[in-house]
Design a protein around this motif. Sequence first.
Motif, mmCIF file in Angstrom:
data_model
loop_
_atom_site.group_PDB
_atom_site.id
_atom_site.type_symbol
_atom_site.label_atom_id
_atom_site.label_comp_id
_atom_site.label_asym_id
_atom_site.label_seq_id
_atom_site.Cartn_x
_atom_site.Cartn_y
_atom_site.Cartn_z
ATOM 1 N N ALA A 174 0.888 -1.330 -0.014
ATOM 2 C CA ALA A 174 -0.111 0.164 -0.018
ATOM 3 C C ALA A 174 0.857 1.249 -0.056
ATOM 4 C CB ALA A 174 -0.826 0.163 1.419
ATOM 5 N N ASP A 175 1.966 1.342 0.538
ATOM 6 C CA ASP A 175 2.879 2.498 0.849
ATOM 7 C C ASP A 175 3.766 2.721 -0.446
ATOM 8 O OD1 ASP A 175 4.522 0.163 1.145
ATOM 9 O OD2 ASP A 175 5.644 1.389 2.619
ATOM 10 N N LYS A 176 3.669 1.719 -1.486
ATOM 11 C CA LYS A 176 4.315 2.010 -2.815
ATOM 12 C C LYS A 176 3.289 2.166 -3.873
ATOM 13 C CE LYS A 176 8.438 0.648 -0.984
ATOM 14 N NZ LYS A 176 8.020 0.091 0.249
ATOM 15 N N LEU A 177 2.179 2.316 -3.664
ATOM 16 C CA LEU A 177 0.936 2.373 -4.739
ATOM 17 C C LEU A 177 1.312 3.650 -5.352
ATOM 18 C CD1 LEU A 177 -2.223 0.919 -3.099
ATOM 19 C CD2 LEU A 177 -0.693 -0.156 -5.018
ATOM 20 N N ASP A 178 1.550 4.724 -4.742
ATOM 21 C CA ASP A 178 1.639 6.011 -5.360
ATOM 22 C C ASP A 178 2.923 6.115 -6.382
ATOM 23 O OD1 ASP A 178 3.552 5.952 -3.289
ATOM 24 O OD2 ASP A 178 3.203 8.018 -2.603
ATOM 25 N N ARG A 179 3.742 4.927 -6.324
ATOM 26 C CA ARG A 179 4.874 5.053 -7.216
ATOM 27 C C ARG A 179 4.583 4.538 -8.407
ATOM 28 N NH1 ARG A 179 9.807 3.127 -2.859
ATOM 29 N NH2 ARG A 179 9.327 4.923 -1.298
ATOM 30 N N LEU A 180 3.665 3.700 -8.753
ATOM 31 C CA LEU A 180 3.042 3.273 -9.998
ATOM 32 C C LEU A 180 2.685 4.193 -10.951
ATOM 33 C CD1 LEU A 180 1.032 0.271 -8.636
ATOM 34 C CD2 LEU A 180 3.317 0.139 -9.010
ATOM 35 N N LYS A 181 3.352 4.122 -12.084
ATOM 36 C CA LYS A 181 2.872 5.070 -13.294
ATOM 37 C C LYS A 181 2.483 4.466 -14.331
ATOM 38 C CE LYS A 181 6.500 8.639 -11.915
ATOM 39 N NZ LYS A 181 5.683 9.640 -11.862
ATOM 40 N N ALA A 182 1.232 4.677 -14.788
ATOM 41 C CA ALA A 182 0.794 4.022 -15.853
ATOM 42 C C ALA A 182 1.015 4.564 -17.146
ATOM 43 C CB ALA A 182 -0.701 4.495 -15.895
ATOM 44 N N PHE A 183 1.012 3.801 -18.356
ATOM 45 C CA PHE A 183 1.475 4.291 -19.726
ATOM 46 C C PHE A 183 0.959 5.545 -20.135
ATOM 47 C CE2 PHE A 183 -0.104 4.232 -24.047
ATOM 48 C CZ PHE A 183 1.174 4.277 -24.742
ATOM 49 N N GLN A 184 1.854 6.346 -20.672
ATOM 50 C CA GLN A 184 1.428 7.553 -21.160
ATOM 51 C C GLN A 184 1.458 7.657 -22.789
ATOM 52 O OE1 GLN A 184 2.718 11.515 -19.741
ATOM 53 N NE2 GLN A 184 3.751 10.253 -17.946
ATOM 54 N N LEU A 185 0.529 7.846 -23.562
ATOM 55 C CA LEU A 185 0.637 8.055 -24.974
ATOM 56 C C LEU A 185 1.084 9.332 -25.312
ATOM 57 C CD1 LEU A 185 -0.662 6.328 -27.631
ATOM 58 C CD2 LEU A 185 -2.796 7.725 -27.237
ATOM 59 N N CYS A 186 2.362 9.285 -25.786
ATOM 60 C CA CYS A 186 2.973 10.447 -26.361
ATOM 61 C C CYS A 186 2.961 10.801 -27.743
ATOM 62 C CB CYS A 186 4.577 10.285 -26.033
ATOM 63 S SG CYS A 186 4.911 9.785 -24.397
#
Length: 348
Positions: free
Chosen positions: A319-331
Amino acid sequence: MKFRRTPLALSLLAGLALAGQAQAEGTLHFANWSDYYPPELLKKFEKDTGIHATLDAYDSNETLLAKLKAGGGSYDVVVPSDSFIEIFVKEGLLQKLDKSQLPNAANLKEKFRTLSYDPGHDYTMPYLWGTTGYSYDSAQVPGGRLEESWKPFFEPPADLKGKVVALNSMDDLWPPATYLAGVDECTEDPKQAEKVLDLLLKQKPMLAMYNSDGTIERMAAGEVSMHQQWNGAFHRAHAQRASLVYVYPKEGIRLFIDNFAIPKDAANVKEAHAFINWMLLPENIAAASNFAKYNNAIEGSEKFMEKELFDDPAINTPADKLDRLKAFQLCSPKSMALRAKVWTKLKK
């Protein structure tokens, strides 16, 4: 590889057991990432459907792209990653899915029903998902512990020279390099891209290699001390070497989703739909998760999955690492072209 074809009588009986799963005779040529699909599951597909299936492998999205551009008629189903879907579609390499042949798409979990790279699932259905971080061997690194950052990976300690491996894909290297360099992942600014290139060029002499194959074996055997790695691959390596540690860097860690898709020139389209629909059943996708050690997008699959997957923080993010997850960005195309130039310069 070749598999035994089940007689039609048996496949019809299997169809009754599958509660309406469409039966078909034919052939399916399936291509997937290396060591990312259980061969025995393909045998089960043959038994359940009467479709003869073969499995081929590739080592990166770039390799798959090149294969399809050279003539993808030999493959009926492929597994590209989220970050490459737009490229495949714009190149005209995928065909639209016939949703009427995919009733099991109703099993998708809510958060996977609309995805940025293919909002209406016109071209893809999710396969497995996970994170792309890095691991290290605590028995081999100075002090036995490294900072939860991308810094030790891109700027490793001097005594780890030649003992670090990066994945052989800009798709995997670019995002974390931008996180550490403080650059927008979708930058269109050449000066910002130079910062990323500088970081990668500084790392390059420290690496043993760029390689996306053999990540499990290399770390499990202790051949190297640090490896950029997908979380499922780490889980499999860790089962063989307890001193391995998976890192959730504080700058961010990339989420990825791999997807089923049908190449534009596929010869066996009906069989391709039958296979994708079959893989959207909880029991079948769970078998793939149990083999590859990644999570999936299908509701109800959890009851068929190994408990150890949920006990591993590399798979079940704390739970304390969830804010580190980065979703794919369409560039933008301009941003992607800039990224390609950096990759070309790096690999000279």
